[in-house]
Design an enzyme around this catalytic site. Sequence first.
Site, PDB file in Angstrom:
ATOM      1  N   GLU A 219       0.858  -1.115   0.010  1.00 51.82           N
ATOM      2  CA  GLU A 219       0.203   0.106  -0.146  1.00 51.82           C
ATOM      3  C   GLU A 219       0.818   1.129   0.042  1.00 51.82           C
ATOM      4  O   GLU A 219       1.875   1.129   0.750  1.00 51.82           O
ATOM      5  CB  GLU A 219      -1.010  -0.118   1.128  1.00 51.82           C
ATOM      6  CG  GLU A 219      -1.770   1.028   1.429  1.00 51.82           C
ATOM      7  CD  GLU A 219      -2.639   1.159   2.594  1.00 51.82           C
ATOM      8  OE1 GLU A 219      -3.505   1.645   2.877  1.00 51.82           O
ATOM      9  OE2 GLU A 219      -2.341   0.213   3.622  1.00 51.82           O
TER      10      GLU A 219
ATOM     11  N   LYS B  22      -9.064   2.132  -2.341  1.00 50.75           N
ATOM     12  CA  LYS B  22      -9.374   1.641  -1.017  1.00 50.75           C
ATOM     13  C   LYS B  22     -10.786   2.061  -0.666  1.00 50.75           C
ATOM     14  O   LYS B  22     -11.094   2.935  -0.628  1.00 50.75           O
ATOM     15  CB  LYS B  22      -8.381   1.890  -0.171  1.00 50.75           C
ATOM     16  CG  LYS B  22      -8.511   1.312   1.316  1.00 50.75           C
ATOM     17  CD  LYS B  22      -7.332   1.717   2.217  1.00 50.75           C
ATOM     18  CE  LYS B  22      -6.964   1.019   3.512  1.00 50.75           C
ATOM     19  NZ  LYS B  22      -6.073   1.527   4.340  1.00 50.75           N
TER      20      LYS B  22
ATOM     21  N   CYS C 197      -5.566  -3.196   2.322  1.00 49.28           N
ATOM     22  CA  CYS C 197      -5.231  -3.225   3.624  1.00 49.28           C
ATOM     23  C   CYS C 197      -6.551  -3.461   4.464  1.00 49.28           C
ATOM     24  O   CYS C 197      -6.999  -4.560   4.668  1.00 49.28           O
ATOM     25  CB  CYS C 197      -4.492  -2.097   4.128  1.00 49.28           C
ATOM     26  SG  CYS C 197      -3.779  -2.404   5.888  1.00 49.28           S
TER      27      CYS C 197
ATOM     28  N   GLY D  57      -0.005 -58.671   8.425  1.00 52.76           N
ATOM     29  CA  GLY D  57       0.021 -57.593   7.485  1.00 52.76           C
ATOM     30  C   GLY D  57      -0.292 -56.343   8.038  1.00 52.76           C
ATOM     31  O   GLY D  57      -0.942 -56.321   9.208  1.00 52.76           O
TER      32      GLY D  57
ATOM     33  N   ASP E   3      -2.422 -53.952   6.920  1.00 55.81           N
ATOM     34  CA  ASP E   3      -3.842 -53.464   7.054  1.00 55.81           C
ATOM     35  C   ASP E   3      -4.514 -54.259   8.273  1.00 55.81           C
ATOM     36  O   ASP E   3      -5.244 -53.441   9.080  1.00 55.81           O
ATOM     37  CB  ASP E   3      -4.633 -53.816   5.658  1.00 55.81           C
ATOM     38  CG  ASP E   3      -4.200 -52.883   4.536  1.00 55.81           C
ATOM     39  OD1 ASP E   3      -3.536 -51.891   4.782  1.00 55.81           O
ATOM     40  OD2 ASP E   3      -4.159 -53.139   3.488  1.00 55.81           O
ATOM     41  N   SER E   4      -4.584 -55.675   8.310  1.00 46.88           N
ATOM     42  CA  SER E   4      -5.307 -56.327   9.460  1.00 46.88           C
ATOM     43  C   SER E   4      -4.628 -55.859  10.812  1.00 46.88           C
ATOM     44  O   SER E   4      -5.529 -55.600  11.642  1.00 46.88           O
ATOM     45  CB  SER E   4      -5.057 -57.572   9.307  1.00 46.88           C
ATOM     46  OG  SER E   4      -3.641 -58.332   9.185  1.00 46.88           O
TER      47      SER E   4
ATOM     48  N   TYR F 209     -13.307 -59.886  -5.033  1.00 45.52           N
ATOM     49  CA  TYR F 209     -14.823 -59.469  -4.821  1.00 45.52           C
ATOM     50  C   TYR F 209     -15.253 -60.749  -4.003  1.00 45.52           C
ATOM     51  O   TYR F 209     -15.299 -61.809  -4.103  1.00 45.52           O
ATOM     52  CB  TYR F 209     -15.577 -59.652  -6.215  1.00 45.52           C
ATOM     53  CG  TYR F 209     -17.089 -58.822  -6.325  1.00 45.52           C
ATOM     54  CD1 TYR F 209     -16.898 -57.568  -6.481  1.00 45.52           C
ATOM     55  CD2 TYR F 209     -17.861 -59.589  -5.931  1.00 45.52           C
ATOM     56  CE1 TYR F 209     -18.192 -57.017  -6.415  1.00 45.52           C
ATOM     57  CE2 TYR F 209     -19.259 -59.264  -5.927  1.00 45.52           C
ATOM     58  CZ  TYR F 209     -19.224 -57.921  -6.229  1.00 45.52           C
ATOM     59  OH  TYR F 209     -20.568 -56.986  -6.136  1.00 45.52           O
TER      60      TYR F 209
END
Length: 678
Positions: free
Chosen positions: A62, A131, A184, A383, A385-386, A520
């Site tokens: 400014e 402004k 500002c 593993g 994830d489990s 699946y």
Amino acid sequence: MVREDDRGIGVTVTAGPGFVHGLIRITAAAPIVAVGDPVRCAKHCHEVIAQAADSHLVLLPELALGGYTCGDLFGQRSFLDAVLEAIDWLREAIKKTRQMIVVGAPLMIGDALMNTAVVLCEGRLIGVVPKQYLPNYREFYEQRHYHPGDLRGPTSIELLGCEVPFGVDLLLRWGDAVVGIEICEDLWVPVPPSSMMALAGANVLLNLSASNETVGKAAWRRDLVTSQSGRCIAAYAYASSGPTESSTDLVFGGHCLIAETGRLVGQSQRVGDDTDSQPITATYSVTADIDLQRIEHDRRLTGSWHHGRSIHQPKFRTIEVLTTVREIDAPLNPVDAHPFVPKDPKTLDERCAEISGIQSAALAKRVSRLSSKSPLVIGVSGGLDSTLALLVAVQTCDANGWPRERILGLTMPGFGTTEHTLHSANELMRLLGISAETIDIRPLSLDSFLALQHRPLGLVIDDATTVEALQQQLVNTPHGNGDLVFENVQARLRTFLLMSRGFVLGTGDMSEQALGWCTYNADHMSMYNVNTSIPKTLVRFLVRYAAANHFANQCRDILMRIADTPISPELLPPDASGKIRQSTEAAIGAYELHDFFLFHFIRNGFTREKILYLAKHAVFTEKHSDEQIEKTIDTFFRRFFLNQFKRSCVPDGPKVGSVSLSPRGDWRMPSDADSSAF
């Protein structure tokens, strides 16, 4: 619309080309101020502009041309004439650059003095924005000098011999960028003008400021800039005056910030930081790349943001700016190779704690609707994830006063199970104090192969074949042999056994869902899955966090052992030495790449080309060649589209981050969608 005159000043009427990959580079800087000498100020501004030669847009503070602290000098004709001289000098100095420059200057608009932002590009005067809110409290007394800008003002002004667009209702369209400007105090009011600019289409918001430093103000300023960028779904750049402003009563810190959609992407050092002192002649600046495509994507998906436009109906004039947009050779901001995993250890710990809390709270609510006698059944493989799902179940039981014995862990070794993971699974269940059983699925699998008249990995079997004989033959089969029926039979038998025992907790993670790396109606299915929106790259860190913060001694050691185990479904036989030979990442590519692609495709909606561009500039844990990256992204998109049918019927589970593939709450896609366009 103002057109260029013979001096090259004015505005063109055709939009410029887009930024490559939507990346615009912005510098916000606080140059040296020669208070009361606008021309010297212009030369200092040019020094900063030259240092930011790689930036598309340079934002200056400014009243940078002359200084914010000039007081009653603003009313002097000589001073205001010098401001015009400074603008003209700066305009000539940047003629050969391909940058947009936004600089603050006091200008006479008719017979009123106004605090304005002047926009220049390739030697042209593009526009002037005044402004709107003039502070007149405590240390501020701007109404002594200036008139506020409003919609009653002229739509254009005469400046340096040209007609230039003027007003608080100006937006500047520059290729993909639509720039809105406030000054500002405009940001510090209840409804900043930038909010209306954003609703009118502005995606890059600029603030020229002279914000003095007081104790605690920097944090407030940072929060304002960051939160406004989030509310507006935009970039917000803020450049504040530095310490070469007059210190008669105030000190200015040179605090410059750039934020994007609620994230602070960069800030400068400032006066008052806990660092070594800077010389008064130091330049305070920050440069960052803003992703306009990401902003566009977020706005496209946020319906409430568009509803705000229909309510407020902001009216702005858009000035089209034509200039050649330079291509960015490489992103300036480091490309985060692991967007799901915070780099900072403290932040990572906080993220892990938050996710664990969300998972546990979700599971507790779901279990609360069951009979208190219902066992929580989970297949424990040894593993990652489990293990994570089991830890969540244990923490949920502990928090709610349920006995850990309510959890029934089944380890079900098959033809691909190694001693390493089997030992890990059994030890983990023992140390956690849950109920545990072991069921060898190999006899059931052999019976299934015989019933299906299937030759596992091409081996001839009959009623005389024993489990151990088949195991030995399988170990000796060549590496690289595949057999989906052989794998799927084992996976489905495990799920059959789990679901015959009670309420089954799923273990599959989000990365596996994205790639369809599950069978699946086998590991694909459960009654509730606490891992459903956890990416693979984060699973390991969650297990390590739990080990370090919630478990001790032997349990911690076994958790660390599991965290270091290679990722494998262990459905194909191990090698002759008993080691895992079925590597998931060897088959489909590195998970850190897939998670990178997943994040930018789902969270940001980026194209394949944009994702490749970013991936080739990211620094991954394992170095991947361009050829590997391209091969893996092909795998990602092919598998992502082919396996939507698996995601269309996944179990319930908690959303924990901004990316989720739930068909109910987040990702809805036809199972037969064509991937050609991607």
